[in-house]
Write a protein that holds these residues in place. Structure first.
Motif, PDB file in Angstrom:
ATOM      1  N   MET A  13       0.864  -1.186   0.000  1.00  0.00           N
ATOM      2  CA  MET A  13       0.000   0.000   0.000  1.00  0.00           C
ATOM      3  C   MET A  13       0.895   1.229   0.000  1.00  0.00           C
ATOM      4  O   MET A  13       1.491   1.564   1.018  1.00  0.00           O
ATOM      5  CB  MET A  13      -0.899  -0.003   1.225  1.00  0.00           C
TER       6      MET A  13
ATOM      7  N   VAL B  40      -5.857   0.941  -7.767  1.00  0.00           N
ATOM      8  CA  VAL B  40      -4.994   1.981  -8.322  1.00  0.00           C
ATOM      9  C   VAL B  40      -5.767   3.291  -8.407  1.00  0.00           C
ATOM     10  O   VAL B  40      -6.903   3.312  -8.892  1.00  0.00           O
ATOM     11  CB  VAL B  40      -4.498   1.588  -9.734  1.00  0.00           C
TER      12      VAL B  40
ATOM     13  N   ARG C 133      -1.416   3.049  -4.827  1.00  0.00           N
ATOM     14  CA  ARG C 133      -1.652   1.640  -5.178  1.00  0.00           C
ATOM     15  C   ARG C 133      -1.838   0.823  -3.901  1.00  0.00           C
ATOM     16  O   ARG C 133      -1.200   1.104  -2.886  1.00  0.00           O
ATOM     17  CB  ARG C 133      -0.484   1.055  -5.957  1.00  0.00           C
TER      18      ARG C 133
ATOM     19  N   CYS D 246     -10.789   5.463  -8.706  1.00  0.00           N
ATOM     20  CA  CYS D 246      -9.860   4.346  -8.545  1.00  0.00           C
ATOM     21  C   CYS D 246     -10.358   3.160  -9.359  1.00  0.00           C
ATOM     22  O   CYS D 246     -11.566   2.974  -9.515  1.00  0.00           O
ATOM     23  CB  CYS D 246      -9.770   3.920  -7.084  1.00  0.00           C
TER      24      CYS D 246
ATOM     25  N   THR E  91      -6.042  -5.742  -6.650  1.00  0.00           N
ATOM     26  CA  THR E  91      -5.209  -4.554  -6.804  1.00  0.00           C
ATOM     27  C   THR E  91      -6.086  -3.319  -6.984  1.00  0.00           C
ATOM     28  O   THR E  91      -7.032  -3.345  -7.772  1.00  0.00           O
ATOM     29  CB  THR E  91      -4.284  -4.708  -8.031  1.00  0.00           C
TER      30      THR E  91
ATOM     31  N   ALA F 136      -5.946   2.308  -1.709  1.00  0.00           N
ATOM     32  CA  ALA F 136      -5.084   3.008  -2.671  1.00  0.00           C
ATOM     33  C   ALA F 136      -5.185   4.519  -2.460  1.00  0.00           C
ATOM     34  O   ALA F 136      -4.175   5.229  -2.476  1.00  0.00           O
ATOM     35  CB  ALA F 136      -5.468   2.627  -4.102  1.00  0.00           C
TER      36      ALA F 136
END
Length: 154
Positions: A29, A102, A33, A113, A100, A67
């Motif tokens: 983290m 971003v 991200r 995001c 994931t 993120a």
């Protein structure tokens, strides 16, 4: 780069049963991200024996929010405005998955995001876009650059 679950509570104020309940842990983290490992347990199954889509929404919100949190000097509330999820393949119970998040764009008032869920073979199982209401106007990153306008896609 932060690792582990404590990275969501830099001020010591964040506590939640979600990691234990849902079976996830953060492995990264930083810099817009976040990456988590997720092993969904049987309590998250739908009647077909796969992960119920509502739980996927919660995971997407958590990783996308993490993120965004990685850009904040101190944690603070930022409500989810909208979320769009595409379920591309069935998400199995018991498999260890990579989730994931971003930051696509940190705006002055609204930030976007993206999130993905992939299996051990890196096959994309789901992808999502989440929009948050957060005030970054005038806030600076550790390197002195403004947060507003940041993207982790570069």
């Amino acid at each position: 780069m932060s690792t582990g679950q404590d990275n969501l509570r830099p001020s010591g104020s964040f506590t939640s049963i979600r990691p234990e309940l849902l079976g996830w842990r953060f492995v990264e983290m930083a810099d817009g991200r976040a990456v988590m490992e997720w092993t969904p347990g049987p309590d998250l199954a739908n009647p077909a024996g796969l992960v119920h889509g509502g739980w996927v929404g919660l995971i997407v919100d958590d990783v996308s929010g993490a993120a965004l949190v990685s850009l904040l000097a101190e944690p603070r509330p930022f409500p989810t405005i909208s979320m769009f999820i595409e379920y591309l393949r069935p998400i199995p119970i018991g498999a260890t998955l990579t989730v994931t998040g971003v930051v696509v764009r940190a705006g002055k008032r609204v930030s976007v995001c993206d999130a993905t869920i992939a299996d051990a073979d890196k096959r994309l199982l789901a992808r999502a876009s989440t929009t948050f209401s957060v005030d970054f106007d005038g806030e600076l990153r550790a390197n002195g650059a403004p947060v507003a306008g940041f993207t982790a896609l570069d």
